[in-house]
Write a protein that holds these residues in place. Sequence first.
Motif, mmCIF file in Angstrom:
data_model
loop_
_atom_site.group_PDB
_atom_site.id
_atom_site.type_symbol
_atom_site.label_atom_id
_atom_site.label_comp_id
_atom_site.label_asym_id
_atom_site.label_seq_id
_atom_site.Cartn_x
_atom_site.Cartn_y
_atom_site.Cartn_z
ATOM 1 N N VAL A 111 2.770 -4.919 3.620
ATOM 2 C CA VAL A 111 1.396 -5.192 4.071
ATOM 3 C C VAL A 111 1.435 -5.930 5.411
ATOM 4 C CG1 VAL A 111 -0.775 -6.365 3.537
ATOM 5 C CG2 VAL A 111 0.512 -5.242 1.702
ATOM 6 N N ALA A 112 2.330 -6.903 5.515
ATOM 7 C CA ALA A 112 2.440 -7.674 6.755
ATOM 8 C C ALA A 112 2.867 -6.809 7.928
ATOM 9 C CB ALA A 112 3.419 -8.830 6.569
ATOM 10 N N LYS A 113 3.699 -5.806 7.663
ATOM 11 C CA LYS A 113 4.214 -4.949 8.735
ATOM 12 C C LYS A 113 3.328 -3.737 9.014
ATOM 13 C CE LYS A 113 8.113 -7.209 9.485
ATOM 14 N NZ LYS A 113 8.418 -7.824 10.801
ATOM 15 N N ALA A 114 2.269 -3.555 8.220
ATOM 16 C CA ALA A 114 1.468 -2.339 8.341
ATOM 17 C C ALA A 114 0.475 -2.379 9.495
ATOM 18 C CB ALA A 114 0.715 -2.092 7.032
ATOM 19 N N GLY A 115 0.214 -3.562 10.051
ATOM 20 C CA GLY A 115 -0.767 -3.657 11.127
ATOM 21 C C GLY A 115 -2.172 -3.350 10.650
ATOM 22 N N MET A 116 -2.544 -3.906 9.504
ATOM 23 C CA MET A 116 -3.876 -3.662 8.961
ATOM 24 C C MET A 116 -4.955 -4.217 9.879
ATOM 25 S SD MET A 116 -3.548 -4.300 4.872
ATOM 26 C CE MET A 116 -5.282 -3.835 4.662
ATOM 27 N N PRO A 117 -6.087 -3.530 9.992
ATOM 28 C CA PRO A 117 -7.194 -4.076 10.807
ATOM 29 C C PRO A 117 -7.633 -5.423 10.256
ATOM 30 C CG PRO A 117 -7.596 -1.776 10.204
ATOM 31 C CD PRO A 117 -6.415 -2.226 9.399
ATOM 32 N N PRO A 118 -7.768 -6.420 11.098
ATOM 33 C CA PRO A 118 -8.177 -7.741 10.606
ATOM 34 C C PRO A 118 -9.631 -7.753 10.163
ATOM 35 C CG PRO A 118 -8.047 -7.756 12.991
ATOM 36 C CD PRO A 118 -7.510 -6.431 12.548
ATOM 37 N N GLY A 119 -9.953 -8.682 9.275
ATOM 38 C CA GLY A 119 -11.307 -8.850 8.806
ATOM 39 C C GLY A 119 -12.136 -9.660 9.778
ATOM 40 N N PRO A 120 -13.338 -10.068 9.354
ATOM 41 C CA PRO A 120 -14.242 -10.813 10.244
ATOM 42 C C PRO A 120 -13.614 -12.072 10.826
ATOM 43 C CG PRO A 120 -15.406 -10.081 8.279
ATOM 44 C CD PRO A 120 -13.956 -9.772 8.045
ATOM 45 N N GLY A 121 -12.733 -12.714 10.086
ATOM 46 C CA GLY A 121 -12.103 -13.923 10.586
ATOM 47 C C GLY A 121 -10.869 -13.666 11.420
ATOM 48 N N GLY A 122 -10.578 -12.375 11.665
ATOM 49 C CA GLY A 122 -9.406 -12.035 12.464
ATOM 50 C C GLY A 122 -8.111 -12.072 11.678
ATOM 51 N N THR A 123 -8.218 -12.124 10.342
ATOM 52 C CA THR A 123 -7.024 -12.181 9.495
ATOM 53 C C THR A 123 -7.082 -11.080 8.442
ATOM 54 O OG1 THR A 123 -8.024 -13.755 7.942
ATOM 55 C CG2 THR A 123 -6.872 -14.677 9.847
ATOM 56 N N VAL A 124 -5.998 -10.940 7.693
ATOM 57 C CA VAL A 124 -5.896 -9.905 6.666
ATOM 58 C C VAL A 124 -6.095 -10.547 5.298
ATOM 59 C CG1 VAL A 124 -4.384 -8.181 5.609
ATOM 60 C CG2 VAL A 124 -4.373 -8.491 8.100
ATOM 61 N N GLU A 125 -7.210 -10.218 4.653
ATOM 62 C CA GLU A 125 -7.557 -10.889 3.410
ATOM 63 C C GLU A 125 -6.562 -10.600 2.296
ATOM 64 O OE1 GLU A 125 -9.820 -13.546 1.120
ATOM 65 O OE2 GLU A 125 -9.565 -13.179 3.261
ATOM 66 N N THR A 126 -5.955 -9.428 2.298
ATOM 67 C CA THR A 126 -4.952 -9.124 1.277
ATOM 68 C C THR A 126 -3.801 -10.117 1.337
ATOM 69 O OG1 THR A 126 -5.507 -6.764 1.310
ATOM 70 C CG2 THR A 126 -3.356 -7.366 0.414
ATOM 71 N N LEU A 127 -3.394 -10.475 2.547
ATOM 72 C CA LEU A 127 -2.308 -11.433 2.699
ATOM 73 C C LEU A 127 -2.772 -12.846 2.355
ATOM 74 C CD1 LEU A 127 -0.683 -10.008 5.949
ATOM 75 C CD2 LEU A 127 0.217 -9.870 3.613
ATOM 76 N N ASN A 128 -4.008 -13.182 2.706
ATOM 77 C CA ASN A 128 -4.549 -14.474 2.277
ATOM 78 C C ASN A 128 -4.530 -14.570 0.751
ATOM 79 O OD1 ASN A 128 -5.195 -15.477 4.878
ATOM 80 N ND2 ASN A 128 -7.156 -14.396 4.880
ATOM 81 N N ASN A 129 -4.949 -13.494 0.097
ATOM 82 C CA ASN A 129 -4.956 -13.481 -1.371
ATOM 83 C C ASN A 129 -3.552 -13.602 -1.943
ATOM 84 O OD1 ASN A 129 -7.740 -13.241 -1.621
ATOM 85 N ND2 ASN A 129 -7.710 -11.005 -1.722
ATOM 86 N N TYR A 130 -2.601 -12.944 -1.285
ATOM 87 C CA TYR A 130 -1.208 -13.021 -1.740
ATOM 88 C C TYR A 130 -0.726 -14.468 -1.735
ATOM 89 C CZ TYR A 130 3.898 -12.762 -1.506
ATOM 90 O OH TYR A 130 5.236 -12.969 -1.706
#
Length: 477
Positions: A111-130
């Motif tokens: 997930v970290a290496k996938a370059g997912m589009p960031p959310g409204p806060g400019g971060t990846v919520e999946t990783l925050n949840n992890y």
Amino acid sequence: MSLSGTSAATIRARTNRPAGISRARVKVQNSFAPGGVDLASLVPLMYTFMFRNIASDGFIFSDPQAPGDISRDSMPGCVIAAPSFPADTPGIDEDYVFNWVRDAAIAAMEVAKAGMPPGPGGTVETLNNYVRFAGLCRSNIQPPLSQGHACFTIAGDPRPWTEQNDGPALQSTSLLAAYDQLDPDIQSQAAGLVNANVAFLLEVYKAPTTNLWEEHTGYSLFARSAQLRCFEDIEASTIAGIDKPAGLQPAIDWLRQAVAGHWDGGKYVSLMADSGNGVPPSPHNPVVSDYDPNIDVVQSAIYGAIPVGDTKLLATAAQLRSQWEEGGIVFYPINKADKEKYGIGPLFGRYPGDVYDGDTSHPIPGGHPWALSTCNVAELHYQLAADIRANGNVPVDDLSTRFFAQSGIGASTAPASAAAALVATGDSMLRAVIYHSDNLELSEQFDGATGFERSVHNLTWSYAAYLSAMRARVEAM
């Protein structure tokens, strides 16, 4: 188990399918030639398959042991090993609807290496949840359990299981990779987790631990290599808030020597015995006689610190391949059929004495090939190809000659040609994985005789291993 958004009909369809039978060979064979599949085009699909095994606020797993009990539903950030349990997968007696620290870290890395589009806060919520879920699991650990506890429920409670000291190392490596994609407050939590992991590892890195396959306790090459990579990553980190304890460099030096000590003169030994009587462990005293060559040696390079150009590693990898090809001690007939019919493969298992096929009540001598094992070996070839392209040197010596010969490479082969041959070898292995997949979905294992999928379905690590291999392939081209 139920998945939010998954119909009961879908669950019933899975349940009624005969165990070990795959639909994929007909569908895939009719869709494209096994040797001509565009491996890179499948990356988004494999990522999607992996991603659906990660819980969120809107995508919730239920505990199959307590259906209807919402207090035991998944918490966001939980990564299940697979959506497979006995009632859902006939003929399989294993429940994989749990969060293993190791598997979750390997998936989080992708997930970290996938370059997912960031959310409204400019971060990846999946990783925050992890990070949040990892912290929840950590907070629920109570003595006598250690911070190396390996498995948790989907609600974040410790499951009665073993202590495995590679998990905190892999988790820390993934947290460092994800750091820049986290919310500021989550970054602080991630740094706290990493610091706690490192403090724990500095206390236990010299000690025996339960090994990667959760079968024996001893001095594990995989655990040592994962810990070494973690410590090296910490030493090199420039992230504010990441501690660098005084014992870090001595631990790095000690682990480098310990990893080297697993060489027995012909191969790396996966696990050395804990004698319990003060006698130093030796590679000539492995825990079991039919445990080597073990695929976790290759994984010690993919997920750990062993360099892919280490010719002792390559010597071991050559033996791994030979034992599952025609004439090998645990020959898989499907490898011969695939090679003769389609020029693909081979598929790789775990180790010679393996008997696990997803049903512990009916062991199968010799075991079966695994998707993740095969993807990991393919990645070894890709990483080595990239290394050769970068350095302009093919590390052929007395130890590695057999490995390179398996790809048609000799001492006089030019670096560019050698790199291309290694990529072709890796591609052949991944094409076998795709050909035997179930409509491109990956289970844990393939039948060594028929090639049909078996054991638990939709294994998270299988997808993560494919994605990791394809990232390495990009670097090799």
